[in-house]
Design a protein around this motif. Sequence first.
Motif, PDB file in Angstrom:
ATOM      1  N   VAL A  87      41.804  76.609  51.967  1.00  0.00           N
ATOM      2  CA  VAL A  87      42.284  76.203  50.642  1.00  0.00           C
ATOM      3  C   VAL A  87      43.171  74.976  50.789  1.00  0.00           C
ATOM      4  O   VAL A  87      43.845  74.811  51.801  1.00  0.00           O
ATOM      5  N   ASN A  88      43.152  74.127  49.768  1.00  0.00           N
ATOM      6  CA  ASN A  88      43.969  72.922  49.799  1.00  0.00           C
ATOM      7  C   ASN A  88      45.435  73.300  49.577  1.00  0.00           C
ATOM      8  O   ASN A  88      45.781  73.835  48.531  1.00  0.00           O
ATOM      9  N   PRO A  89      46.306  73.027  50.589  1.00  0.00           N
ATOM     10  CA  PRO A  89      47.704  73.441  50.459  1.00  0.00           C
ATOM     11  C   PRO A  89      48.432  72.759  49.308  1.00  0.00           C
ATOM     12  O   PRO A  89      49.492  73.205  48.893  1.00  0.00           O
ATOM     13  N   ARG A  90      47.860  71.679  48.765  1.00  0.00           N
ATOM     14  CA  ARG A  90      48.498  70.965  47.661  1.00  0.00           C
ATOM     15  C   ARG A  90      48.062  71.473  46.297  1.00  0.00           C
ATOM     16  O   ARG A  90      48.538  70.980  45.287  1.00  0.00           O
ATOM     17  N   HIS A  91      47.126  72.390  46.250  1.00  0.00           N
ATOM     18  CA  HIS A  91      46.665  72.898  44.959  1.00  0.00           C
ATOM     19  C   HIS A  91      47.276  74.253  44.669  1.00  0.00           C
ATOM     20  O   HIS A  91      47.480  75.047  45.568  1.00  0.00           O
ATOM     21  N   ARG A  92      47.514  74.493  43.357  1.00  0.00           N
ATOM     22  CA  ARG A  92      47.961  75.823  42.985  1.00  0.00           C
ATOM     23  C   ARG A  92      46.780  76.769  42.955  1.00  0.00           C
ATOM     24  O   ARG A  92      45.634  76.363  42.839  1.00  0.00           O
ATOM     25  N   MET A  93      47.084  78.082  43.056  1.00  0.00           N
ATOM     26  CA  MET A  93      46.015  79.059  43.217  1.00  0.00           C
ATOM     27  C   MET A  93      45.007  79.036  42.072  1.00  0.00           C
ATOM     28  O   MET A  93      43.823  79.247  42.290  1.00  0.00           O
ATOM     29  N   GLU A 114      46.266  89.464  41.378  1.00  0.00           N
ATOM     30  CA  GLU A 114      47.205  89.641  40.274  1.00  0.00           C
ATOM     31  C   GLU A 114      47.414  88.324  39.537  1.00  0.00           C
ATOM     32  O   GLU A 114      47.442  87.266  40.145  1.00  0.00           O
ATOM     33  N   LYS A 115      47.588  88.426  38.213  1.00  0.00           N
ATOM     34  CA  LYS A 115      47.754  87.237  37.360  1.00  0.00           C
ATOM     35  C   LYS A 115      48.902  86.351  37.844  1.00  0.00           C
ATOM     36  O   LYS A 115      48.821  85.130  37.786  1.00  0.00           O
ATOM     37  N   LEU A 118      48.411  83.433  40.307  1.00  0.00           N
ATOM     38  CA  LEU A 118      47.685  82.224  39.922  1.00  0.00           C
ATOM     39  C   LEU A 118      48.580  80.991  39.843  1.00  0.00           C
ATOM     40  O   LEU A 118      48.114  79.868  39.992  1.00  0.00           O
ATOM     41  N   THR A 119      49.869  81.202  39.592  1.00  0.00           N
ATOM     42  CA  THR A 119      50.759  80.048  39.466  1.00  0.00           C
ATOM     43  C   THR A 119      51.458  79.724  40.785  1.00  0.00           C
ATOM     44  O   THR A 119      52.312  78.864  40.835  1.00  0.00           O
ATOM     45  N   ARG A 120      51.098  80.444  41.850  1.00  0.00           N
ATOM     46  CA  ARG A 120      51.766  80.190  43.131  1.00  0.00           C
ATOM     47  C   ARG A 120      51.003  79.159  43.949  1.00  0.00           C
ATOM     48  O   ARG A 120      49.883  78.787  43.643  1.00  0.00           O
ATOM     49  N   TRP A 121      51.664  78.733  45.031  1.00  0.00           N
ATOM     50  CA  TRP A 121      51.040  77.819  45.992  1.00  0.00           C
ATOM     51  C   TRP A 121      50.505  78.631  47.157  1.00  0.00           C
ATOM     52  O   TRP A 121      51.026  79.715  47.443  1.00  0.00           O
TER      53      TRP A 121
END
Lengths: 224, 286, 309
Positions: A87-93, A114-115, A118-121
Motif C-alpha cells: 500500500v502507498n504509505p502516503r495514501h489514506r486507507m 472497521e469504518k 478508513l480515515t487512518r494512514w
Amino acid sequence: MQLKAENISFRYTDDGPFVLKDITLEVNSGERVGIVAPSGYGKSTLAKILSGYRLPEEGKVLLDGKPLPMTGYCPVQMVYQHPEQAVNPRHRMDKILNEAWQPDDELLRKMGIEKSWLTRWPSELSGGELQRFCIARVLGPETKFLICDEITTMLDVITQAQIWHLLMEISEERNLGMMIITHNMSLAKRVCTRIVDLTKLNNVHSHTHTHIHDHEHGDEDHVH
Amino acid sequence: MSTHTHTHTDKKRFEFNRKTFVTMMVIFAVVYLVGVGIWGLFMDPESYAVNYDAKFVSPNFDHPFGTDFMGRDMFSRCIKALSNSLIIGVLASLFSSFIALFMGVASAVFGGWVDKFVNWCVDLCQGLPHLVLLILISFMLGKGVNGVTLAVIFTHWPSLTRIVRAEVMQVRSSQYVQAAYKMGKTKWQVAATHILPHVIPSYVIGLILLFPHAIMHEASVTFLGFGLPKEMPAIGVILSESMDYLATGKWWLAVFPGLMLLVAVVLFDVIGDNLKKLWNPQSGNE
Amino acid sequence: MSEEKKTVLNVEDLTVAFNMYQKGAFKKTDLEVIHKLSIDVKEGEIVAVVGSSGSGKSLLAHSILHILPKNAKVGGKIEYCGKELDDKYVKELLGRDIAFIPQSVDYLDPLMHVDKQVIGVYGNKERQREVFDRYHLDERVDTLYPFQLSGGMARRVLISSAVMEEPKLIIADEPTPGLNVEMAMETLNNFRELADKGTAVLMITHDIDLAFEVADRIAVFYAGTVVEIASTLDFIMGRGFLRHPYSAAFVDALPQKKFKPIEGTQPYAGNLPSGCLFADRCPYRDDECAGEIPMRDLRGGKVRCVHAT
C-alpha cells in the motif's frame, strides 16, 4: 472459468539456471489450490507469472484459453506477503481501498474492516488490518482468480485464522478460484480443496536448488 | 541505561525542541529572503541615484554601506542588486527544475531509449566545466538578462534530474505501483497518484538547494562580464566595479555586497537542509 | 531442568516509548511500544519469543543491545549474569560473550569482505572456514562483500558470525526466514548444541513451528508485552495446560490444532488500554482486569492475568 499455466519455464537472466521448468497446472473457479514447497522452489515467481506481473520465458498463462490482458483491470489478482509494502504509505486507507472499485458496507463488515480505519494512514494500522484492505481492494466484480502469496505468513495465528475463514467463505459465495501459496502444510490442508507439491511439479534439477534460492532473493531485493 | 520512565504528555502550549527550532530557522530565512526580494522590487530608483556631491563616502548613518564613484548609495543599491539576483536566481531555478522533473520522470517511466537519451544529456552537461558552459550559453544568447537567465536554466537541471529519476525508479518498482497497474490504472494515473507525490518532497528540497547555485553562478557570470548589463544593479556588477577601487582602500564597495550575497546563499542552504531534516523519517523525530 | 541453573539474561519491567511528533503537530508525545515486559533466559536454555510481526518483538532485542533509535526512552531493568547491562558493558561483551543475529544484512560493514567480519577481533581463519562449511558457504563466499550476498546467504553469514565463538548468550531476531528447510534445521540444531554446552538462547520468531521444534520455553508476546512464559510442552499439550486466555486462543487458532479464531484485533502502540491488554477480547473479563496486572508465577510458568489458574 479456468486459469491455466501451460509448460511454463522461467529464469531471471538469459543464461542463468531455470527457476521454473515445464510447469503445467490449472485452477478452476471455486477451487482453492494450495502450492506447497519450502522456500527456494520458485513459489513466489510462479505467483507473479500467473498473475501477469512477469512473463514466462517459455509457455503460456491462459484464462479460458486466452492470454491475460496486458492493460486494464486484470481478472487474476494477487495479494502479497507484506501488506505494508503493498500500500502507498502516503495514501489514506479509504483511498487505498477504493483504488480499483467501491466495496460496499456489506463486504467491509464481512472483511472485518472497521469504518474508523478508513480515515487512518497505513502506518497506523497493524499488518493484519492492512492485509484485510489489500484483500478487499482486489475483490472487485471483475476478479475471477485470486493468487495469495504467503499472505498470512507475517501475521499472528489468530489473525491468520480470521482471514482464511473469511476468504474461504467469500471464495465459495462468489465461486472464486484461488491459488494459495504457502510453506505451511497444516494451513494448506485446512483451507485448500486440492494441494500441489511444487517440489514434484517443478522440473529443475535438484543440484541447482541453492542457486534458485539465491536468485529468488536477489530479485526480491530489487523489488524492495 | 537511562532511567526516565514513560508517558508524560506535555501540556505546555509551546515546547522548545528541535522541530520548533528548525521550523523557526526556516521561517526566519524565508522572511529575510522574501523581504529583500520585495523591498528591492518596489524600491524607488531615486534612493540609489547618482549624486556626484557624495562620491566615495565611507559607511555612516546616512549611507550604512557607503557610496561609490558616482555617489550612489550602496545600501539601496545592494538591496536592489540582491533582489534582482534573487528574482533571476529563483526564476531560473524554477524553470531548470521543471526540466529536471520532466526529464527525470520521463526517463524513469518510459525507460528504454528515453532513459538512455536523458542520461546522455546529463552526462554531457556534467562533463563540461559548469562556468565555461554558462559563459558559452550566455554569450551565445547575447548576454544580458535573457542570456544569463537562460544559461542558468540550461545548466542547472542535471543533478536534480538524477535525484528525480532515482526516486521514480524506486517508487516504480514498489509493490503498490505494480499492483495499481494490475488494477487497471494507466501510466498517467499511476504517475499522478503514486509517482509524483512520492517525488515531490525530494524535488522541492532539490529545488531549494538549487537557488544558491543559480544565484552564485549568475553573480559569477555577471562579474566576469558575460551576464547582466553594467547599468543594472546586480551583485556581480557591483563586485566587478569595486575591483577598480579596492587597491585605493574603498573596502566597503566589496565587503558589504559580498557579505549580502554570502548571507543569502547560506540562508537558502539553511532552508533546504532543515526541511530535509524535518521531512526525513529517520531524523524527523529527534 | 534443575533449579540451580544460572540466569544469564534477566529483563524486568522493560518499558520502551518513542518520543514522536504527532502528525502535523509541533508537540512531542511518548508512544509506548513495550509495556512492563519481563523475561529471563537461563544457561543451557532456548527461550522463544513468539508473536505477530510488527508487534515490537525486535525492539526487545534492540533494547537489550542498546541499539534503539535516539528518540527512544527506556525504563526497567536489564541484567546479564546478575550485573546491570548498560551501554558500555554490552559493547564490551558483544561479539564474544553475547552474539546477536540481526534480521537484516544492513548490520554488516558494507566495505569489508565477509570472512574478515565473521572472524572479527577474536576469531581465526580455520574456525571461520569450519563454520562456513557447516552452513554450506564455500570459499568463494569468503571474499564477497555484503551487497553481493543473496538473502539466504546473508542470513547464513550472520548466523555463522554468531556461532564462531561459544557465546554465553545468543540473541537471534528471526533467524530463519529465507533459509530452506535443511538450513533452517541446521541452524536450530546448532542452537541446540550450543545450548547443551551452556549457552542461553533468546530466539525471536513469528514461526510457532520453529519454537515448538527447539525451544525449552516459549514466551507469548501480545501488544508490547509478554503475557505468558511456559514450557514448550504446555503449548504442545494445548489450551488446558496454558495459563493466559490469549495463549489458549493462540494455540486454538493454529492450523495444526483447531484453526478456530477469536474475534477482534491486537491493540497497537499509542492506543493501549490501561489494565489488561487482552481484556476487550477476553471471555473472563471483569472489573479486576482494569487495574495494573502484574506478572506472577503459576504452575512452573509465568502469567500476566488475574484469573489464570
